[in-house]
Scaffold this active site. Structure first.
Site, PDB file in Angstrom:
ATOM      1  N   LYS A   5      89.922  75.169   6.099  1.00 18.28           N
ATOM      2  CA  LYS A   5      88.466  74.886   6.724  1.00 18.28           C
ATOM      3  C   LYS A   5      87.691  74.035   5.504  1.00 18.28           C
ATOM      4  CE  LYS A   5      84.601  77.105   9.095  1.00 18.28           C
ATOM      5  NZ  LYS A   5      83.894  78.455   9.757  1.00 18.28           N
ATOM      6  N   SER A  64      82.614  78.207  14.502  1.00 11.51           N
ATOM      7  CA  SER A  64      82.670  77.086  13.831  1.00 11.51           C
ATOM      8  C   SER A  64      84.008  76.459  13.150  1.00 11.51           C
ATOM      9  CB  SER A  64      81.538  77.417  12.319  1.00 11.51           C
ATOM     10  OG  SER A  64      82.256  78.285  11.618  1.00 11.51           O
ATOM     11  N   SER A  97      83.222  82.949  14.397  1.00 11.47           N
ATOM     12  CA  SER A  97      83.692  81.771  13.891  1.00 11.47           C
ATOM     13  C   SER A  97      85.361  81.407  13.943  1.00 11.47           C
ATOM     14  CB  SER A  97      82.866  81.040  12.706  1.00 11.47           C
ATOM     15  OG  SER A  97      81.738  80.831  13.030  1.00 11.47           O
TER      16      SER A  97
END
Lengths: 477, 473
Positions: B67, B142, B166
């Site tokens: 990420k 997310s 997330s």
């Protein structure tokens, strides 16, 4: 109409840079004038993703300070974030302690301690351009070397009543911190910084007046002057029927001007909240033991020892204990043989300090402690008179050396014993027949004239007591 | 090379270990796949395998998608934000470094909602990510880029972060496995912070075994993260096929209201399946869970408002020059942050303001304690608390962007666990309307091994086929 008398009410906030090896929340070594931005890492630069780790040694130093000031040490304390934007604050918040500090309460000398907590120092801003302040400067440059240096903030209760007391108490605090070995306590270099909360009130009233916070006083002299100026300013406002406005003030030591930094309305809302990146500081018995063992003799204990064990009078004991450098010098001199404590203390605190000047450290002078001890011993043995000894001390301060040698070289040895002194006394009586007559008649008041005559003749090397004795003897009294 | 991309990470690592697969070929196959990413899952892909990658570790040289918000030395680490456009940190996050040392080299950086604030990946400054199951739909967020990359076969596995769901929510919406570990078991050092007391890194993988394998190398106390700690157990790969003696607790408050019918139906089918494997199902009260969302949307923005203060244009990232300091700050932050980030900074700043702190932040922290107590009480009676991961399947791009509150409701089932610091996993739970749904198991702190075992047994019984999402294969 008699004017109202006002008294100042002053509380102090002192920031002490701790002399740990590394910074408060990262592994960077502390900076001592290294080139800018060479003592930095991702953590103290506040780079994204970095986290603080509390410096155990700083907590240890904090505990030592707390013990020295007689504080209650919190078994558990926490760090908070103090949020505000400024270029010297790379994270946009300062990690500090808020409502659960490391130490609460306590006392040093005649001033109570409110709290002691740990925090990190900000970076250093250098403003380029005419103003020297952020506003209206051409550019500002940030040096992050200082950013993250461990600080202990010591907050007093509003117990101080004068600028002189503030400065004297700060000297005691500085001595205490120096004795602890937790800081360089150098005001000019910023390792000891003082802000003052100042208000005034009519003498005899209890209610506190509106206070102002005076910042940026980086020497004892400036503290004294700054507080004095602010107290006068406030009294002036009140005498003119005005009201003091709560604000933060800046004292400019070069002009003596006091200017407003921000008003109460402009005060920051720091939005304190517990720092989620750090766990609470839990104090263990082992940490307490270690801090206690590390405590040296502190001024209060030293003062008591000087009084109880050495028999010094209160004034000498306090002065020598509160000004550690004088105390150290005194003890070093005292270790020489044949010198008595109280006369030595008097010589250190009066004659020597007078000659070296206010804040000077006698250890850095040319007068060896053993030399002063020898001189005081010579006086004690009546081999040198007080007056002659002062001349010897002048010489020692100027050039150093051995007092005995100076006495011999300069012929300053006491004119002692009847053999040497009797003819001089006889000559003095002969030269002042009317005085001799009055003395014979039992009126001893004018004996000073004879003693003074003998002193003049012997260049101050005669012992006053011996002269008196010889006068009585020769006049058959 | 499509057969390489079909392997799970564990299968690929085994093939490398036996010499049947050259780790260079493995890396290159994924590098090519991720370079051809047409979902906007990646924001950056490595040119070549890093020289320091060690394929002899247990992770066998199986490349890792990471990420964007994990700092990776010399590679863009932008947290989905314009304010960090092309920011290349001078250091690498602890967990990324550990995984590289264990044999999972960095493959690329994945798209995400800006500073992990979002549930659809539409809040990225680098554009939305498409769901590989249906390109008109969101992948969740997310960690949407990580989830989409793994689901699509553009990565064998990926790192994400979970603050309020997330990892688990995008895993559910993309038909993969996502673990939110016990708070503190994985170092946060080098993770660009959203909400420090909630953020936790975790794996996004094709199956439960890969999740356990990756997590095994993520855990451990880190001297650079004071809140990290040693996991009390060594993480082992799961093998259970039965759930005998296991009690699954369904929140008493879960009525199905607000949950899509298809999602609820799959959830109930899996409960029956669990019973057939020997599990007992029981209702457990979690009376404060309902307040979780409110507490979360005070605490997380409050911490974020402080964490994001450092993006001021002074030292790194974007700066908009101005005549004075205040204007430089405001213009930089005005232009650098997106609307959702600004909204949360405003919320958080307000919640921490003098006079409001007790009413908002203080009260939210007390709710948090209550939720943790609810879970403690529940785990006295049941082994795991189970829920649907997300109340809906993947929704259409743009469907909720104008309604932040509707967007926040996506987190309803995932928010209580980070508030309590406990671990939870989402596993694929069949399709509804041809789109994946997720089944969430939450357990007590440090119960990851038991979670993996139960999730593995369920995974085998559910028999989810994720190949439809794997567009790369």
């Amino acid at each position: 109409m008699s004017a109202v008398e006002y008294e100042p009410v002053i509380g102090l906030e002192i920031h002490v840079q701790l002399s740990t090896r590394t910074k408060m929340f990262c592994g960077c070594a502390l900076s001592f004038g290294e080139p800018p931005n060479t003592r930095t890492c991702p953590v103290c630069l506040g780079l994204p993703g970095t986290l603080p780790v509390a410096n155990a040694e700083a907590i240890h130093y904090g505990l030592m300070i707390g013990m020295a000031l007689g504080c209650d040490l919190a078994p558990r304390s926490i760090f908070h974030r103090k949020n505000y934007f400024y270029p010297d604050l790379p994270k946009g918040y300062q990690i500090s302690q808020y409502d659960e500090p490391l130490c609460r309460g306590g006392r040093l000398g005649d001033v109570r301690i409110h709290r002691v907590h740990l925090e990190e120092d900000a970076a250093k801003l250098v403003h380029v351009g005419a103003s020297g302040r952020l506003h209206a400067s051409d550019a500002s440059i940030v040096d992050f070397n200082r950013g993250g240096t461990p600080l202990a903030e010591i907050v007093t209760e509003p117990d101080v009543r004068s600028a002189e007391q503030a400065s004297e108490w700060l000297k005691l605090l500085r001595t205490t911190l120096r004795q602890l070995g937790v800081s360089d306590v150098n005001m000019e270099e910023g390792s000891l910084r003082c802000d003052a909360n100042i208000s005034v009130r009519p003498v005899g009233t209890k209610e506190l007046g509106t206070k102002t916070e005076l910042k940026n006083m980086n020497s004892f002299r400036f503290i004294e002057r700054g507080i004095k100026a602010e107290v006068e300013r406030q009294i002036g406002i009140l005498r003119d029927g005005g009201q003091v406005v709560q604000e933060t003030l800046h004292y400019d030591p070069t002009t003596g001007a006091i200017t407003s930094l921000r008003s109460k309305e402009e005060a920051h809302d720091y939005r304190y909240f517990p720092e989620p990146d750090l766990t609470p500081v839990s104090i263990t018995q082992a940490m307490l033991d270690r801090a206690r063992e590390a405590l040296p003799e502190l001024p209060a204990a030293r003062e008591a020892r000087f009084k109880d064990e050495l028999g010094l009078n209160g004034e000498s004991a306090r002065l020598l204990a509160w000004r550690a450098e004088l105390g150290d010098y005194f003890e070093s001199a005292l270790s020489s043989n044949g010198v008595e404590a109280q006369p030595l203390a008097n010589w250190v605190t009066n004659e020597l300090v007078q000659r070296l000047g206010g804040d000077a450290d006698p250890a850095e002078s040319k007068v060896e402690p053993s030399a002063l001890a020898k001189l005081v011993a010579l006086v004690g043995e009546r081999k040198v008179t007080q007056g002659a000894a002062k001349q010897v001390l002048d010489k020692l301060v100027a050039e150093g050396g051995d007092p005995q040698a100076i006495v011999e070289a300069e012929g300053l040895g006491a004119v002692g014993g009847a053999d040497e002194l009797a003819p001089v006394v006889a000559a003095a009586l002969e030269a002042n027949p009317d005085i001799a007559e009055r003395l014979r008649g039992g009126d001893m008041k004018p004996i000073g004239v004879i003693v003074g005559h003998v002193m003049r003749e012997t260049k101050g090397r005669a012992d006053g007591g011996e002269v008196t004795r010889l006068v009585r003897e020769q006049l058959g009294l | 090379m499509s057969d390489i991309l079909d392997l799970t990470a564990k299968q690929a690592a085994d093939a490398v270990a036996t010499g049947d697969l050259d780790p260079k070929d493995l890396y290159e196959a994924y590098r090519a796949a991720s370079a051809a990413d047409d979902l906007n899952a990646y924001v950056w892909v490595a040119d070549a395998a890093p020289a320091d990658g060690d394929a002899s570790g247990e992770l066998g040289g199986v490349p890792l998608a990471v990420k964007d918000l994990f700092c990776t030395e010399g590679a863009p680490s932008q947290a989905g934000s314009k304010i960090l456009e092309d920011y290349r940190p001078p250091y690498t996050a602890t967990v990324v470094r550990k995984l590289a040392q264990a044999g999972a080299p960095l493959l690329g950086k994945t798209n995400q909602d800006e500073f992990a604030m979002g549930s659809s990946n539409e809040n990225s400054a680098y554009g939305p990510v498409l769901n590989p199951w249906d390109r008109t739909r969101v992948p969740g967020g997310s960690s949407g880029g990580s989830a989409a990359a793994v689901a699509a076969g553009y990565a064998p596995w990926a790192l994400g972060t979970d603050t309020g769901g997330s990892i688990r929510q995008p895993a559910a919406l993309c038909g993969i496995v996502g673990l939110k570990p016990t708070y503190g078991t994985v170092s946060r050092y080098g993770m660009i912070a959203f909400a420090s007391s909630l953020d936790q890194a975790g794996p996004l993988t094709r199956d439960v075994t890969d999740s356990a394998l990756l997590y095994r190398h993520m855990v451990g106390r880190d001297g650079r993260d004071s809140t990290s700690l040693e996991h009390p157990e060594e993480i082992v790969l799961p093998s259970a096929t039965r759930l005998d003696g296991i009690t699954l607790g369904v929140p008493a408050e879960l009525s199905g209201e607000g949950v899509e019918d298809g999602v609820m139906a799959r959830f109930e089918e899996t409960l029956k399946l669990a019973e057939s494997l020997g599990a007992t199902i029981r209702r457990v009260p979690l009376p404060h869970a309902d307040y979780g969302l409110s507490a979360y949307y005070v605490i997380a923005p409050a911490e974020a408002s402080s964490n994001l203060a450092r993006f001021d244009g002074v030292r790194y990232g974007a700066r908009v020059d101005a005549d004075d300091l205040l204007s430089m700050y405001t213009r930089t932050r005005h232009d650098g942050f997106g609307p959702e980030v600004k909204r949360r900074i405003m919320l958080g700043t307000y919640a921490l303001s003098s006079g409001y702190y007790d009413a908002y932040y203080g009260r939210a922290q007390r709710v948090r304690t209550k939720i943790a107590e609810d879970f403690d009480n529940a785990f006295a009676d049941v082994d795991f608390v189970v829920t649907p991961t997300s109340p809906s399947v993947a929704f259409e791009l743009g469907a909720k962007t104008d309604d932040p509150l509707a967007m926040y409701l996506n987190d309803y089932f995932t928010v209580p666990m980070p508030l309590a610091g406990i671990p939870a996993i989402s596993i694929p739970n069949g399709l509804s309307e041809d789109l994946p749904t997720g089944f969430q198991l939450a357990g007590p702190a440090f119960s990851e091994n038991r979670i993996f075992e139960a999730a593995y047994a369920l995974e085998q019984a559910i028999g989810f086929d994720g190949s439809k999402g794997r567009v790369a294969a």
